[in-house]
Design a protein around this motif. Sequence first.
Motif, PDB file in Angstrom:
ATOM      1  N   ALA A  23      43.758  19.569  33.688  1.00 14.98           N
ATOM      2  CA  ALA A  23      43.660  20.875  33.032  1.00 14.98           C
ATOM      3  C   ALA A  23      43.841  21.992  34.053  1.00 14.98           C
ATOM      4  O   ALA A  23      43.376  21.890  35.199  1.00 14.98           O
ATOM      5  N   ASN A  24      44.490  23.059  33.621  1.00 17.03           N
ATOM      6  CA  ASN A  24      44.760  24.202  34.494  1.00 17.03           C
ATOM      7  C   ASN A  24      44.256  25.495  33.852  1.00 17.03           C
ATOM      8  O   ASN A  24      44.464  25.715  32.650  1.00 17.03           O
ATOM      9  N   VAL A  25      43.617  26.328  34.656  1.00 19.42           N
ATOM     10  CA  VAL A  25      43.187  27.657  34.225  1.00 19.42           C
ATOM     11  C   VAL A  25      43.401  28.619  35.379  1.00 19.42           C
ATOM     12  O   VAL A  25      43.605  28.219  36.533  1.00 19.42           O
ATOM     13  N   SER A  26      43.346  29.902  35.084  1.00 20.90           N
ATOM     14  CA  SER A  26      43.382  30.924  36.132  1.00 20.90           C
ATOM     15  C   SER A  26      42.255  31.915  35.893  1.00 20.90           C
ATOM     16  O   SER A  26      41.930  32.235  34.750  1.00 20.90           O
ATOM     17  N   VAL A  27      41.656  32.383  36.980  1.00 17.86           N
ATOM     18  CA  VAL A  27      40.550  33.336  36.931  1.00 17.86           C
ATOM     19  C   VAL A  27      41.034  34.643  37.545  1.00 17.86           C
ATOM     20  O   VAL A  27      41.701  34.657  38.586  1.00 17.86           O
ATOM     21  N   GLN A  28      40.694  35.731  36.882  1.00 16.33           N
ATOM     22  CA  GLN A  28      41.121  37.041  37.370  1.00 16.33           C
ATOM     23  C   GLN A  28      40.385  37.385  38.656  1.00 16.33           C
ATOM     24  O   GLN A  28      39.173  37.266  38.764  1.00 16.33           O
ATOM     25  N   GLY A  29      41.155  37.806  39.643  1.00 16.41           N
ATOM     26  CA  GLY A  29      40.568  38.211  40.912  1.00 16.41           C
ATOM     27  C   GLY A  29      41.248  39.458  41.438  1.00 16.41           C
ATOM     28  O   GLY A  29      42.329  39.851  40.978  1.00 16.41           O
ATOM     29  N   THR A  30      40.597  40.113  42.398  1.00 16.56           N
ATOM     30  CA  THR A  30      41.168  41.295  43.041  1.00 16.56           C
ATOM     31  C   THR A  30      41.230  41.037  44.535  1.00 16.56           C
ATOM     32  O   THR A  30      40.202  40.762  45.156  1.00 16.56           O
ATOM     33  N   GLY A  31      42.421  41.061  45.109  1.00 15.99           N
ATOM     34  CA  GLY A  31      42.585  40.823  46.531  1.00 15.99           C
ATOM     35  C   GLY A  31      41.954  41.933  47.347  1.00 15.99           C
ATOM     36  O   GLY A  31      41.970  43.105  46.966  1.00 15.99           O
ATOM     37  N   ALA A  32      41.366  41.572  48.487  1.00 10.74           N
ATOM     38  CA  ALA A  32      40.719  42.560  49.358  1.00 10.74           C
ATOM     39  C   ALA A  32      41.725  43.615  49.812  1.00 10.74           C
ATOM     40  O   ALA A  32      42.799  43.290  50.324  1.00 10.74           O
ATOM     41  N   GLY A  33      41.362  44.861  49.578  1.00 11.14           N
ATOM     42  CA  GLY A  33      42.212  45.960  50.019  1.00 11.14           C
ATOM     43  C   GLY A  33      43.439  46.159  49.158  1.00 11.14           C
ATOM     44  O   GLY A  33      44.336  46.908  49.531  1.00 11.14           O
ATOM     45  N   GLN A  34      43.521  45.499  48.024  1.00  5.46           N
ATOM     46  CA  GLN A  34      44.676  45.634  47.154  1.00  5.46           C
ATOM     47  C   GLN A  34      44.297  46.370  45.879  1.00  5.46           C
ATOM     48  O   GLN A  34      43.162  46.289  45.422  1.00  5.46           O
TER      49      GLN A  34
END
Length: 224
Positions: free
Chosen positions: A80-91
């Motif tokens: 199974a595959n999922v993706s989690v929302q993230g925010t890159g440092a300094g982006q």
Amino acid sequence: MKLYIFIFIFIAGTASVFAQSHRNTGSYNRIGLQGKIMLTSIESSDLEIDGKEGFQGGFTTRGRVYNNWGIVYGIDFLSANVSVQGTGAGQAIDNQIDYNFIGAQLNFFLSYNIIGQNLAIDFGPALLVNGKMKLKDSGQGDTTIAGFSSLTGSDIEEISKINPFVVIGLTGGFENVRLSVQYQYGVTNILNGLNDQDLELIDPAARNFKGTASFISAGVVFYL
């Protein structure tokens, strides 16, 4: 976990003997191989999780036991595959952190033949035993999870390892090959494993994670 597996084997074995005992009265007991494309979803108010396509395949047995009623049981292996929302440092833009988890799923369904052996509705429980939700790209391990100040992608891999589901589906086709569509809904908190990791020490907001998993799958079954 051993208790769950023992109970499943006992029930499946008993049902198999019962089905075999009816072979001379027009019943049947067929072993099959199946492969399905699977879409995973985890609904959570704590993490922004998007479903991705995966794969499910394994062994199944279909037997008729009384009139139009039958049983379906077996074991599937899934990725199974999922993706989690993230925010890159300094982006300033958001990033998707991709995960994969694999597991084995035991299932035991009741089946009702709507149109002879050509169309049936299946429903019942399934038990998924899975590994952790592993990062597909270790380089995303330091990416901060959206909605948190210091929780990162590598901090949320340890999801719950044993997850029961309720399943409903349709199978249709011929004696030796059928198409199958299923919907599976998790009845426990698949993110509960995160609550045992003391993540609040990393980020004060990282506590009381809740999430409900579901799968939609479609594929083909070949009976031997």
